[in-house]
Design an enzyme around this catalytic site. Structure first.
Site, mmCIF file in Angstrom:
data_model
loop_
_atom_site.group_PDB
_atom_site.id
_atom_site.type_symbol
_atom_site.label_atom_id
_atom_site.label_comp_id
_atom_site.label_asym_id
_atom_site.label_seq_id
_atom_site.Cartn_x
_atom_site.Cartn_y
_atom_site.Cartn_z
ATOM 1 N N ARG A 40 51.821 -30.868 -18.094
ATOM 2 C CA ARG A 40 52.446 -29.776 -17.337
ATOM 3 C C ARG A 40 51.456 -28.653 -17.027
ATOM 4 O O ARG A 40 51.574 -27.997 -16.002
ATOM 5 C CB ARG A 40 53.644 -29.229 -18.098
ATOM 6 C CG ARG A 40 54.883 -30.091 -17.925
ATOM 7 C CD ARG A 40 56.042 -29.543 -18.704
ATOM 8 N NE ARG A 40 57.296 -30.150 -18.268
ATOM 9 C CZ ARG A 40 58.465 -29.926 -18.838
ATOM 10 N NH1 ARG A 40 58.559 -29.109 -19.887
ATOM 11 N NH2 ARG A 40 59.563 -30.502 -18.378
ATOM 12 N N LYS A 206 72.356 -43.050 -21.922
ATOM 13 C CA LYS A 206 73.742 -42.761 -21.573
ATOM 14 C C LYS A 206 74.063 -42.902 -20.088
ATOM 15 O O LYS A 206 73.354 -42.387 -19.240
ATOM 16 C CB LYS A 206 74.066 -41.332 -21.994
ATOM 17 C CG LYS A 206 74.112 -41.137 -23.489
ATOM 18 C CD LYS A 206 74.476 -39.709 -23.774
ATOM 19 C CE LYS A 206 74.587 -39.424 -25.248
ATOM 20 N NZ LYS A 206 74.674 -37.967 -25.443
ATOM 21 N N GLY A 375 60.737 -37.088 -17.568
ATOM 22 C CA GLY A 375 61.275 -37.333 -18.905
ATOM 23 C C GLY A 375 60.643 -38.531 -19.593
ATOM 24 O O GLY A 375 59.430 -38.716 -19.570
ATOM 25 N N GLY A 398 65.434 -32.552 -17.251
ATOM 26 C CA GLY A 398 66.757 -32.198 -16.741
ATOM 27 C C GLY A 398 66.728 -31.774 -15.278
ATOM 28 O O GLY A 398 67.630 -32.106 -14.508
HETATM 29 C C1 3PG Z 1 62.232 -28.803 -19.983
HETATM 30 O O1 3PG Z 1 61.397 -29.014 -20.850
HETATM 31 O O2 3PG Z 1 63.088 -29.649 -19.635
HETATM 32 C C2 3PG Z 1 62.186 -27.493 -19.254
HETATM 33 O O3 3PG Z 1 61.055 -26.773 -19.601
HETATM 34 C C3 3PG Z 1 63.448 -26.709 -19.490
HETATM 35 O O4 3PG Z 1 63.625 -26.424 -20.849
HETATM 36 P P1 3PG Z 1 65.078 -26.141 -21.420
HETATM 37 O O5 3PG Z 1 65.824 -27.447 -21.369
HETATM 38 O O6 3PG Z 1 64.897 -25.608 -22.807
HETATM 39 O O7 3PG Z 1 65.741 -25.126 -20.509
#
Ligand code: 3PG
Ligand code: MG
Length: 419
Positions: A40, A206, A375, A398
């Site tokens: 990142r 899921k 992810g 997310g």
């Molecule tokens: C992540 O790692 O998915 C983002 O940096 C957002 O983090 P968070 O889910 O704690 O808001």
């Protein structure tokens, strides 16, 4: 609509507040926090180099973990400043707060091309609350706002949303960084009218996490290949036995309607024809949460639709890996989100790695466009050593999922359109 980007700005001598997603995995080693994966950070370098070259005064802000308004020292961004300096080959200053006199003073002393990283914005509860007074304090630091934090753009927080509103209101520009621009291009525009055949590979635990993505992709895809534990919810919906597999019995209705929609729309919707299964056995050991560690014993290939009572599914089987690879080879556009099995365990990584190999081959030999939706699939691809051999890997978790669902991300909505 396309967003204003950092390339459209005149930043010379201006203070530019850049939101980045430096929420990177860290681990304590000999009393120090060490960064395990700097992807990142690396992905923000083009934006930062552009700003440096154009003579901006750069103020970076980010969050790390979920400190819930506490100054948790293990979630300090200080190690990130050092890492970033290393990667950029130029100094990166750090200040141990993100608002207030000291921060304003430090930011005020920046010269064109200088970079300052602020401390974790989540040391304040006001960040996640998107508190307008807190957003004003952040906005005080800058003339221009740039958001390069795609991974955090699904959060309507002060540093991702509120601050942009404040800066825009007073006539300042709010633009996307180059990483943000790329994420929106590949996860958005490129998938609007994908070159066909468009093959989607979806895995992960899921169905409930992915149901909206599945629903939307059923409108676009030629084939959807399912793997991971969500397989077993589909299997259950079709009346099969799933043994001790991870499953969501209350989601069989959504699984069924996805299968129906696939039929109506003539989308090939593939479930694994065989699976690796293993027998879970409780051990005396406890995990970090105090729960007994489960050993997965006696792995074997199961070619039946039913899984015996004592066993659970842990990966796709070899026949499925072959079928899926053949589909992937024919694709012109590939979207992959979610591993095929428990790839963290080498015994159950075979299916995921076979899919990774097929995606890379299709990209390199057939010129397919391959987009990896962030992810765990990114982790898996990197683990297989193939991370740099696909067209695009998202830095979002997310955020990627919400964006693929077709949702408007607050951090994107807050940026100016390029008119
Ligand atoms: C992540 O790692 O998915 C983002 O940096 C957002 O983090 P968070 O889910 O704690 O808001
Ligand atoms: Mg998260």
């Amino acid at each position: 609509m396309a967003k204003l980007t950092v390339k459209d700005l005149n930043v010379r001598g201006k203070r530019v507040l850049v939101r980045v997603d430096y929420n990177v995995p860290m681990e304590e080693k000999d009393g120090q926090m060490v960064i395990n994966d700097a992807t990142r950070i690396h992905e923000t370098l083009p934006t930062l180099e552009l700003l440096v070259n154009q003579g901006a005064k750069i103020i970076l802000m980010a969050h790390l973990g979920r400190p819930k308004g506490q100054r948790d020292p293990s979630l300090s961004l200080r190690p990130v400043a050092a890492k970033l300096a290393d990667m950029l080959g130029r100094p990166v200053a750090f200040v141990d707060d993100c608002i207030g006199d000291k921060v304003e003073k430090t930011a005020g002393l920046l010269q064109p091309g200088d970079i300052l990283l602020l401390e974790n914005v989540r040391y304040y509860n006001e960040e996640e609350a998107n508190d307008p007074v807190f957003a004003e304090k952040l906005a005080k630091l800058a003339d221009i706002y740039v958001n390069d934090a795609f991974g955090a753009a699904h959060r309507a927080h002060a540093s991702t949303e509120g601050v942009a509103r404040v800066i825009a209101k007073r006539g300042g520009q709010c633009a996307a960084g180059l990483l943000m621009e790329r994420e929106l291009k590949f996860l958005g525009d490129e998938l609007e009218n994908p070159a066909k055949p468009f093959v989607v590979i979806l895995g992960g635990a899921k169905v409930s996490d992915k149901i909206k993505v599945i629903d939307r992709l059923l409108e676009k895809a030629d084939a959807i290949l399912i793997g991971g534990a969500m397989t077993y919810t589909f299997r259950l919906a079709l009346g099969a036995k799933v043994g001790k597999s991870l499953v969501e019995p209350d989601k069989t209705d959504v699984a069924k309607s996805a299968l129906d929609k696939a039929k109506t729309r003539n989308v090939q919707f593939l479930l694994p024809s065989d699976n690796m299964v293993a027998t879970p056995v409780k051990t005396d050991k406890l995990n970090k949460k105090g729960k007994p560690v489960i050993d997965l014993t006696n792995p074997r290939v199961n070619t039946e639709t039913d899984i015996p009572d004592a066993e659970e599914g842990v990966d796709i089987g070899p026949a499925t890996a072959k079928t899926y690879s053949d589909f992937i080879q024919k694709a012109k556009t590939i979207l992959w989100n979610g591993p095929m099995g428990i790839f963290e365990d080498p015994r159950f990584a075979v299916g995921t790695f076979a899919v990774a190999r097929a995606v890379v081959d299709a990209t390199q030999k057939n010129g397919a466009k391959s987009i990896i939706g962030g992810g765990d699939s990114v982790k898996a691809l990197n683990k297989s050593g193939l991370g740099d051999k696909v067209t695009f890997m998202s830095t979002g978790g997310g955020a990627s999922l919400e964006f693929l669902e077709g949702r408007v991300l607050p951090g994107v909505a807050a940026l100016a359109d390029n008119s």
